[in-house]
Design a protein around this motif. Structure first.
Motif, short mmCIF file in Angstrom:
data_model
loop_
_atom_site.label_atom_id
_atom_site.label_comp_id
_atom_site.label_asym_id
_atom_site.label_seq_id
_atom_site.Cartn_x
_atom_site.Cartn_y
_atom_site.Cartn_z
N PRO A 2 29.45 38.16 34.40
CA PRO A 2 29.88 39.49 35.37
C PRO A 2 29.19 40.77 34.72
CG PRO A 2 31.80 38.90 33.95
CD PRO A 2 30.76 37.87 33.60
N PRO A 15 38.21 39.47 37.43
CA PRO A 15 37.82 38.99 38.80
C PRO A 15 39.33 38.86 39.31
CG PRO A 15 37.59 37.39 37.13
CD PRO A 15 37.81 38.63 36.45
N SER A 18 38.05 34.84 44.99
CA SER A 18 36.79 34.49 45.24
C SER A 18 36.92 33.48 46.58
CB SER A 18 36.13 33.47 44.13
OG SER A 18 36.97 32.65 43.88
N THR A 23 32.69 36.93 45.68
CA THR A 23 33.53 36.99 44.69
C THR A 23 34.03 38.51 44.56
OG1 THR A 23 32.41 35.54 43.22
CG2 THR A 23 33.64 36.78 42.11
N TRP A 25 36.05 41.60 42.48
CA TRP A 25 36.25 42.10 41.15
C TRP A 25 37.31 43.31 41.27
CZ3 TRP A 25 34.24 39.04 37.11
CH2 TRP A 25 33.22 38.41 37.78
N LYS A 39 33.51 43.49 46.09
CA LYS A 39 33.17 42.30 46.45
C LYS A 39 31.67 41.95 46.49
CE LYS A 39 33.88 40.75 50.66
NZ LYS A 39 34.45 40.15 51.93
#
Length: 510
Positions: A2, A15, A18, A23, A25, A39
């Motif tokens: 990431p 995170p 998802s 995904t 964060w 996102k």
């Protein structure tokens, strides 16, 4: 791996989610010093038009600006990736809450549904269909406020289609029958999905059993092979109206918000019997299911009563009497019989009451009730007839009813005392704010206004409490002791909404 910092501003913490649309964060905005959810869009291989999708979701969320919709703050690009910077909702999703504690009380579910429906109604007014309403996309913050999230596959009706051919949008278990049969998403399909979400919240399981093959789930929805309603109580009829198989007969989202709010505040007129199947032809008069979408301001009237049954024996058979005189003689006989019966009844009543009315207790009587008999003790009464005096004692039967309202009143009093004891403690304020209904939270100017006011109060002494649990209200004498100023004595009238075995404060009037 990431990224460590996104767009030179958002430091990645961890995170937090998802899904099919990207995904998410948890990040720290280094400029404004706040936590945000970021996102990533376009993380799936081959997903088309990622930049267009990101901008569309940002426009949709920004146009709503609703307290019950997760807001979007920014859209940034970095290394050919597109990111949405959103409001961070600290709490858990409705799906996580159900997995943790099981099914929720109907009034609480109705309050959640009403709040979410109000935000979706605003989206529908702007021509925006969400298309992926489900328990995982309803977030509940620490104060208990629900918010609808993930407009990632939502689109305005005028937008071009950005979804790949053959790519199914939405979650199979929450797709309406018309979508399961290949139809286009509409506001009515959002209403169905919200109804299915409320079913899950109040029953503890989805309305349609999950299948390993999504197509099998869609076939079950198309056939109407759903689970029966068991725990919904007053919410059952509303869920049935929102999940009507005919989209033309479903409530619109504004109507759903209004009716769910009524249920959250104690309206129990829409209950369905346990075991009822959704879409199985429930009595519309009993559930007041609206025949077509209507404006939320329209007044709902119960269905008209059916005409009285035909009492003419000839009319019932569709024939006419052979002789009118024969009919008149029958009527006369009936009248005579009724008069005789009335006279007999009056005679019996007279005998039992010793001459009509003499058996009525006088103001001086004292009535004692035991579990086996009713005994009346009365002072001696004097009756005078033709210079003859006699003493008589009459016996009456009264019924003494004892209810458990005193226990509920005591519980409500303890709830009030506990609330005012904890509300002035900063570390308890998450709990006390959650003891307000969404309407009361808004009336308190949200969490910020709530915190500002109670931070200025040193303590609150609770005096006399007149609790009326049967009507969910109380009159409370309070003494406020500000941190800076003179104390004040006030009398407040509070109203409440039942929340399982406890209450939520719905209004506070001085």
């Amino acid at each position: 791996m990431p990224p460590q910092v996104i767009a030179g501003r958002y430091e990645v913490v961890r995170p937090i989610g998802s899904g099919g649309m990207g995904t998410v964060w948890l990040c720290r905005d280094t400029v404004l010093g706040r936590e945000v959810a970021v996102k990533q869009i376009g993380a799936l291989p081959g997903e088309p038009a990622a930049a267009a999708r990101a901008m569309r979701e940002a426009r949709i969320a920004a146009s709503l600006n609703d307290p019950h919709a997760v807001g979007v703050f920014d859209v940034v690009d970095e290394n050919d990736s597109h990111w949405l910077v959103m409001e961070y909702v600290e709490g858990q999703s409705l799906a996580e809450r159900i997995r943790e504690v099981g099914a929720l009380p109907p009034t609480r579910v109705a309050a959640i549904g009403s709040a979410v429906a109000s935000a979706l109604a605003r989206a529908h007014e702007r021509g925006i269909v969400h298309r992926d309403i489900k328990p995982g996309n309803i977030l509940i913050d620490l104060a208990g406020t629900p918010k609808i999230s993930d407009f990632g596959i939502a689109r305005a009706q005028a937008d071009d289609q950005l979804t790949q051919t053959g790519f199914m949008t939405g979650t199979p278990g929450y797709l309406s029958p018309e979508l399961a049969r290949g139809g286009d998403p509409t506001p009515a399909s959002d209403v169905w999905a919200l109804g299915a979400t409320l079913f899950y919240a109040v029953e503890g399981q989805p309305p349609y059993e999950a299948q390993a093959n999504p197509l099998a789930t869609l076939q079950a929805i198309s056939r109407g092979d759903g689970r029966p309603v068991e725990k919904a109580g007053p919410l059952g009829g509303a869920i049935a109206a929102m999940m009507d198989r005919d989209p033309e007969r479903r409530w619109d989202m504004a109507t759903a918000s209004d009716r769910l709010d009524r249920i959250a505040h104690g309206d129990a007129t829409m209950a369905l019997p346990a075991g009822a199947l959704l879409g199985a032809g429930a009595d519309p008069a009993a559930t007041e299911v609206i025949a077509a979408p209507v404006e939320s301001t329209q007044r709902f009237e119960p269905a008209p009563l059916p005409p009285p049954p035909v009492t003419d024996p000839y009319a019932a058979r569709g024939t006419a009497p052979r002789d009118d005189r024969d009919g008149r003689s029958r009527a006369t006989a009936w009248i005579v019989a009724l008069v005789v019966l009335a006279l007999i009844a009056l005679g019996i009543a007279y005998a039992l009451t010793d001459g009509f009315g003499t058996n009525t207790p006088t103001p001086g009587q004292t009535t004692t009730v035991t579990s086996t008999q009713t005994k009346t003790e009365t002072p001696s009464e004097t009756k005078t007839t033709s210079s003859t005096t006699s003493s008589s004692t009459t016996t009456t039967t009264t019924t003494s009813t004892t209810t458990d309202t005193s226990k509920d009143d005591a519980a409500l009093t303890r709830f009030i005392e506990s609330y005012y004891r904890d509300v002035t403690k900063a570390n308890k304020r998450n709990d006390t704010f959650a003891q307000l209904t969404p309407a009361m939270q808004q009336a308190s100017d949200g969490r910020e206004g709530y915190e500002t006011f109670w931070d200025s109060i040193e303590s609150v002494d609770v005096g006399n409490v007149e609790a009326d649990s049967a009507n969910d209200k109380a009159v409370v004498e309070l003494t406020f002791k500000p941190k800076d100023g003179d104390e004040s004595d006030e009398t407040h009238t509070l109203t409440f909404v039942r929340d399982g075995d406890s209450w939520l404060i719905d209004s506070d009037r001085q």
